[in-house]
Design a protein around this motif. Structure first.
Motif, PDB file in Angstrom:
ATOM      1  N   LEU A 183     -76.681  34.673  27.356  1.00 18.59           N
ATOM      2  CA  LEU A 183     -76.949  33.551  28.271  1.00 18.59           C
ATOM      3  C   LEU A 183     -78.248  33.768  29.036  1.00 18.59           C
ATOM      4  N   ALA A 184     -78.467  35.015  29.476  1.00 18.48           N
ATOM      5  CA  ALA A 184     -79.713  35.322  30.190  1.00 18.48           C
ATOM      6  C   ALA A 184     -80.918  35.142  29.282  1.00 18.48           C
ATOM      7  N   ALA A 185     -80.797  35.533  28.025  1.00 14.36           N
ATOM      8  CA  ALA A 185     -81.898  35.394  27.065  1.00 14.36           C
ATOM      9  C   ALA A 185     -82.210  33.916  26.816  1.00 14.36           C
ATOM     10  N   ILE A 186     -81.174  33.095  26.718  1.00 14.63           N
ATOM     11  CA  ILE A 186     -81.380  31.647  26.513  1.00 14.63           C
ATOM     12  C   ILE A 186     -82.097  31.044  27.726  1.00 14.63           C
ATOM     13  N   ALA A 187     -81.671  31.445  28.914  1.00 15.12           N
ATOM     14  CA  ALA A 187     -82.304  30.928  30.142  1.00 15.12           C
ATOM     15  C   ALA A 187     -83.767  31.344  30.212  1.00 15.12           C
ATOM     16  N   ILE A 188     -84.063  32.605  29.857  1.00 12.91           N
ATOM     17  CA  ILE A 188     -85.456  33.077  29.850  1.00 12.91           C
ATOM     18  C   ILE A 188     -86.279  32.295  28.839  1.00 12.91           C
ATOM     19  N   PHE A 189     -85.703  32.021  27.681  1.00 10.68           N
ATOM     20  CA  PHE A 189     -86.426  31.283  26.635  1.00 10.68           C
ATOM     21  C   PHE A 189     -86.855  29.905  27.141  1.00 10.68           C
ATOM     22  N   PHE A 190     -85.913  29.158  27.731  1.00 12.29           N
ATOM     23  CA  PHE A 190     -86.239  27.806  28.198  1.00 12.29           C
ATOM     24  C   PHE A 190     -87.203  27.847  29.380  1.00 12.29           C
ATOM     25  N   TYR A 191     -87.047  28.839  30.250  1.00 17.52           N
ATOM     26  CA  TYR A 191     -87.976  28.961  31.383  1.00 17.52           C
ATOM     27  C   TYR A 191     -89.403  29.191  30.884  1.00 17.52           C
ATOM     28  N   MET A 192     -89.552  30.122  29.942  1.00 19.94           N
ATOM     29  CA  MET A 192     -90.893  30.429  29.434  1.00 19.94           C
ATOM     30  C   MET A 192     -91.437  29.286  28.583  1.00 19.94           C
TER      31      MET A 192
END
Length: 634
Positions: free
Chosen positions: A514-523
């Motif tokens: 979930l954290a990786a998905i959030a980082i992906f969309f943020y970046m």
């Protein structure tokens, strides 16, 4: 027939081969000799050890022999124990234990050796919440505590092999246990333990009385303390990452390191801490002890098979005699590695909690720990992490706003900067001068976007130190995570898969995904703005391409490295990135208007500008460089 002759090269070749063979034979012989010498040395050590064991066994047999009188016993034991034979004739000379305990800890002290043979923490479970097994820091001879005594008749006696006489008394709620190794009715070595109510720390005194005529007091008595640390957590590799020796040397707290074998010599040691991630065994001295030797050996070679012990810790403390006697005031601590508990003792032992150095440690000590402690005092730990993250991100939102505003200004100026790049492409110095003039006229600081990001970095790093050290998270669940201090597997497997199992593990944790998905969309949302804000500079790397790589690299690193980390940290990162995305969308929609920014920049260009000292200095340096360049061309 033509006669064959050896040429020069052949002779050299044969000579080299002969030399190599002789060298190999010599080294082989040397190795064999070394092996033989090592074998003989080891045999001597084993023989001496066996002889010592036999002697100890004989002493024990004599001690328990009820067919002879005390006088006969004393005569037999005097040959091996000298003056301390007296202690072996007392009723306490048997394999028995004395227990002292309070609401927090149970300690069992052995008559033989006078040391703590068991240390159990009453309020903590091993591995998982419902395991039914209490955390046992000492059990089944995993610890050794010994004082090596040299007598005046050249004997070397080890207190771990001798019998102490226990006397248990009470002073109010304090339990006082005196363990005496006697050489006579009033001559003894005493270990004195004082356990207070509701306290993990106990007083520990080491003193002698009337032994100046028995012991060789010219040389210090070596106090040897060893501990083979048991695994207490779900992941042995994760626990072992935080298991290490800490110490205070000359007023400074430091650690030995996490290598396979680490050794240190301390000149002024005041405490030695055997830290096991969430639990610690600490020996403290009120006076500094010189020439203390500590060592740490990693026992986890393969996390799949080495699942019982994590580290082997050893310490040797030379206790010097004063006026022919020993008199050391010490303390033992057997308990949780909890910053708040350790800090209350005011002995610097709270510094064994790895909160980071410098500003990172300050953030944890003065912001994260008080705030999280307050929130977790009246709500669940998972909810506390979420609220904690929201508060931190809202407090940082003005900095986030400045960063986005700077990016928006740079984005508006991009066409003009691109025009300058094309106009002065062959003259980097002139291009830089004109770009700086543009920034000055527009009232834009190109570093304004970097400074807010740099301010946020210490908080991000502090979180990486805080959550793995927060014992409050241990065995506390949230949603599917059973333990916020450990990973949160949704899929597990037993089969070892080369490379994958070694790096990623034999499970898949959900919060890191979930954290990786959030980082992906943020970046993904910010990379375009950052690329637009910073046009390509000649001779500099293409930030656009770098950001495209980072969009995928950052989430991948989160997936791999955080799969084995505590789920509390991954939950924090997940919520943190979600909140940042929300703040960014709100700022873009309600606070940043590109047309208004453009109009403001154009208005700033018409206003007279005063240069700062830094800007003036930069302009002067550029002008000097330009003049020098012209002179060089002439």
């Amino acid at each position: 027939m033509e006669e064959k002759k050896f040429d020069k090269n052949s002779i050299i070749g044969f000579a080299l081969i002969f030399g190599i063979i002789m060298w190999m034979m010599y080294n082989s012989q040397k190795t064999a000799q070394e092996e033989q010498a090592q074998k003989i040395k080891q045999e001597k050590i084993d023989k001496a050890k066996k002889a010592k064991e036999v002697a100890t066994k004989q002493v024990l047999q004599t001690v328990v022999d009820t067919t002879v009188s005390d006088t006969v016993k004393l005569q037999k034991l005097s040959g091996a124990l000298g003056s301390f034979a007296y202690s072996a004739t007392l009723p306490s000379a048997k394999e028995s234990f004395t227990t002292i305990e309070n609401e927090l800890v149970t300690l069992k002290i052995a008559n033989k050796g006078g040391y703590i043979a068991e240390a159990v923490l009453k309020n903590y479970k091993k591995f998982e919440k419902n395991s039914g097994q209490l955390v046992e820091l000492i059990k089944n001879n995993n610890a050794n505590f010994n004082l090596e005594l040299q007598t005046k008749d050249n004997r070397v006696l080890n207190t771990k092999d001798l019998f102490f006489e226990p006397t248990l008394t009470k002073n109010g709620n304090d339990q006082i246990l005196s363990m005496k190794l006697k050489s006579g009715a009033n001559e003894f070595l005493e270990y004195k333990y004082v356990l207070k109510a509701k306290d993990y720390m106990l007083d520990f005194d080491v003193r002698t009385q009337g032994l100046s005529k028995v012991l060789n007091t010219a040389k210090a008595a070596d106090l040897q303390w060893d501990l083979k640390t048991y695994r207490n957590e779900k992941s042995v590799s994760y626990e072992n990452r935080y298991a290490e020796i800490y110490f205070e040397n000359d007023g400074k707290v430091d650690y030995a390191g996490l290598g396979k074998q680490e050794d240190e010599t301390l000149e002024k040691a005041t405490f030695i801490a055997y830290k096991q991630h969430f639990f610690s065994s600490i020996l403290l001295s009120q006076v500094p002890i010189a020439n203390v030797k500590v060592s740490s050996t990693d026992l986890v070679n393969d996390a799949k098979n080495d699942t019982v012990f994590t580290k082997q810790f050893k310490t040797t403390l030379p206790l010097a005699f004063k006026n022919g006697e020993l008199d050391y005031k010490m303390n033992w601590y057997y308990g949780p590695t909890d910053y708040k508990i350790l800090n209350n003792y005011e002995k610097n032992i709270e510094d064994i909690v790895p909160l980071g150095w410098g500003v990172f440690g300050w953030i944890n000590k003065f912001i994260f720990i008080p705030l999280f402690g307050f929130l977790s005092s009246f709500m669940g730990l998972g909810i506390a992490i979420i609220i904690f993250t929201i508060i931190i991100k809202i407090a940082m939102s003005p900095i986030t706003f400045k960063s986005f505003l700077s990016q928006a200004k740079m984005k508006v100026l991009r066409p003009e900067i691109t025009e300058l790049n094309e106009k002065f492409g062959k003259d980097p110095m002139k291009k830089q001068q004109e770009t700086m003039k543009l920034y000055n006229k527009a009232g834009v600081n190109p570093m304004a976007g970097c400074i807010p990001a740099l301010i946020q970095l210490p908080f991000m790093y502090a979180s990486f130190q805080f959550f793995p050290s927060a014992i409050e998270l241990r065995q506390k669940g949230f949603l599917w995570a059973e333990d916020l201090s450990s990973f949160d597997p949704i899929v597990t497997w037993k089969q070892h898969i080369p490379i994958i199992s070694s790096i990623y593990g034999n499970h898949i944790s959900l919060f890191p995904i979930l954290a990786a998905i959030a980082i992906f969309f943020y970046m993904k949302m910010t990379s375009g703005d950052q690329a637009m804000a910073q046009p390509q500079q000649e001779g500099m790397p293409d930030m656009g391409k770098i950001m495209k790589i980072m969009i995928y690299l950052s989430p991948l690193m989160m997936l791999i490295f955080f799969n084995n980390y505590g789920s509390g940290l991954s939950l924090y990162n997940f919520i943190s990135n979600l909140i940042t995305i929300g703040i960014m969308l709100v700022i873009k929609k309600y606070f940043i208007d590109s047309d208004k920014i453009h109009a403001k920049i154009q208005e700033n260009k018409t206003k007279p500008k005063t240069e700062s000292k830094f800007q003036r200095k930069m302009r002067e340096m550029m002008e000097q460089a330009e003049e020098q360049k012209k002179l060089n061309k002439k």
